[in-house]
Design an enzyme around this catalytic site. Structure first.
Site, mmCIF file in Angstrom:
data_model
loop_
_atom_site.group_PDB
_atom_site.id
_atom_site.type_symbol
_atom_site.label_atom_id
_atom_site.label_comp_id
_atom_site.label_asym_id
_atom_site.label_seq_id
_atom_site.Cartn_x
_atom_site.Cartn_y
_atom_site.Cartn_z
ATOM 1 N N HIS A 193 13.211 46.879 31.008
ATOM 2 C CA HIS A 193 13.809 46.680 29.685
ATOM 3 C C HIS A 193 12.915 45.818 28.820
ATOM 4 O O HIS A 193 12.195 44.957 29.309
ATOM 5 C CB HIS A 193 15.197 46.046 29.800
ATOM 6 N N PHE A 194 12.994 46.077 27.527
ATOM 7 C CA PHE A 194 12.356 45.223 26.528
ATOM 8 C C PHE A 194 13.455 44.455 25.807
ATOM 9 O O PHE A 194 14.434 45.054 25.360
ATOM 10 C CB PHE A 194 11.582 46.061 25.502
ATOM 11 N N HIS A 195 13.273 43.144 25.722
ATOM 12 C CA HIS A 195 14.161 42.338 24.876
ATOM 13 C C HIS A 195 13.637 42.393 23.448
ATOM 14 O O HIS A 195 12.430 42.196 23.227
ATOM 15 C CB HIS A 195 14.122 40.866 25.285
ATOM 16 N N ASN A 224 9.967 41.325 31.096
ATOM 17 C CA ASN A 224 9.631 40.643 32.346
ATOM 18 C C ASN A 224 9.510 41.678 33.467
ATOM 19 O O ASN A 224 10.409 42.489 33.653
ATOM 20 C CB ASN A 224 10.728 39.634 32.710
ATOM 21 N N ASP A 251 22.400 42.714 24.180
ATOM 22 C CA ASP A 251 22.388 41.901 25.401
ATOM 23 C C ASP A 251 23.705 41.137 25.499
ATOM 24 O O ASP A 251 24.144 40.502 24.538
ATOM 25 C CB ASP A 251 21.183 40.934 25.357
ATOM 26 N N ILE A 252 24.336 41.226 26.671
ATOM 27 C CA ILE A 252 25.662 40.628 26.885
ATOM 28 C C ILE A 252 25.628 39.095 26.838
ATOM 29 O O ILE A 252 26.655 38.444 26.656
ATOM 30 C CB ILE A 252 26.250 41.115 28.246
HETATM 31 P P1 AMP Z 1 15.643 39.779 32.456
HETATM 32 O O1 AMP Z 1 15.587 38.323 32.861
HETATM 33 O O2 AMP Z 1 14.523 40.141 31.521
HETATM 34 O O3 AMP Z 1 15.754 40.710 33.630
HETATM 35 O O4 AMP Z 1 16.966 39.894 31.568
HETATM 36 C C1 AMP Z 1 18.060 40.694 31.891
HETATM 37 C C2 AMP Z 1 18.971 40.666 30.688
HETATM 38 O O5 AMP Z 1 19.993 41.618 30.893
HETATM 39 C C3 AMP Z 1 19.655 39.309 30.444
HETATM 40 O O6 AMP Z 1 19.323 38.840 29.137
HETATM 41 C C4 AMP Z 1 21.139 39.629 30.576
HETATM 42 O O7 AMP Z 1 21.934 38.919 29.670
HETATM 43 C C5 AMP Z 1 21.171 41.129 30.284
HETATM 44 N N1 AMP Z 1 22.296 41.835 30.882
HETATM 45 C C6 AMP Z 1 22.689 41.820 32.172
HETATM 46 N N2 AMP Z 1 23.775 42.604 32.343
HETATM 47 C C7 AMP Z 1 24.045 43.148 31.128
HETATM 48 C C8 AMP Z 1 25.050 44.040 30.634
HETATM 49 N N3 AMP Z 1 25.987 44.535 31.435
HETATM 50 N N4 AMP Z 1 25.031 44.382 29.323
HETATM 51 C C9 AMP Z 1 24.082 43.876 28.504
HETATM 52 N N5 AMP Z 1 23.130 43.037 28.895
HETATM 53 C C10 AMP Z 1 23.102 42.666 30.197
#
Ligand code: AMP
Ligand code: ZN
Length: 133
Positions: A99-101, A86, A30-31
């Protein structure tokens, strides 16, 4: 899906830090990490969230979630992880590609995912279950 950042990552059109991949799923850092090794696992095909992904494809993603958790356990000794997904804007989804965190946790890391709870709602449980019939 045009303009989906995660589709761009899968296609190699946007940069990412790969952890692991299969034919159907991709794991990358995650960025905007909440902890070291905060990782996202996605299907390579575009699905918005839990509501539209077919079970088989979801299963391919959760298999990779498990694989990455075991990798972190074996290589890094990580034994505390939160898995979060989410679905929907009101559920704090910001990127609309499922996506799964994977969030490694340790005591004193300063993170705190706590809910406000409503134990008084237990009295509604029977009525709530009735609505599902
Ligand atoms: P969510 O709130 O579950 O939709 O989280 C989206 C996640 O995607 C966040 O934690 C962001 O930091 C991550 N994210 C967004 N763009 C990128 C990217 N280009 N590379 C890696 N992670 C990303
Ligand atoms: Zn996408």
């Amino acid at each position: 899906m045009i303009n989906c950042i995660f589709c761009k990552i899968v296609k190699g059109e946007a940069n990412s830090w790969k952890i692991y991949e299969t034919e159907d799923a991709y794991a990358f850092l995650d960025i905007n990490p909440a902890n070291r090794y905060h990782t996202l696992v996605i299907p390579k095909k575009h699905y918005t969230n839990i509501f539209d992904i077919p079970e088989k494809e979801l299963s391919a993603v959760t298999t990779v979630v498990k694989k990455v958790c075991k990798l972190y356990e074996e290589k890094l000794g990580i034994s505390n992880i939160q898995i979060i997904s989410n679905s929907g804007a009101e559920a704090q989804q910001e990127v609309f590609h499922l996506h799964f965190h994977i969030l490694p946790r340790k005591r004193g890391d300063g993170q705190n995912l706590r809910w406000i709870t409503h134990p008084e709602w237990v009295q509604d449980f029977d009525r709530m279950i009735e609505k599902l019939k």
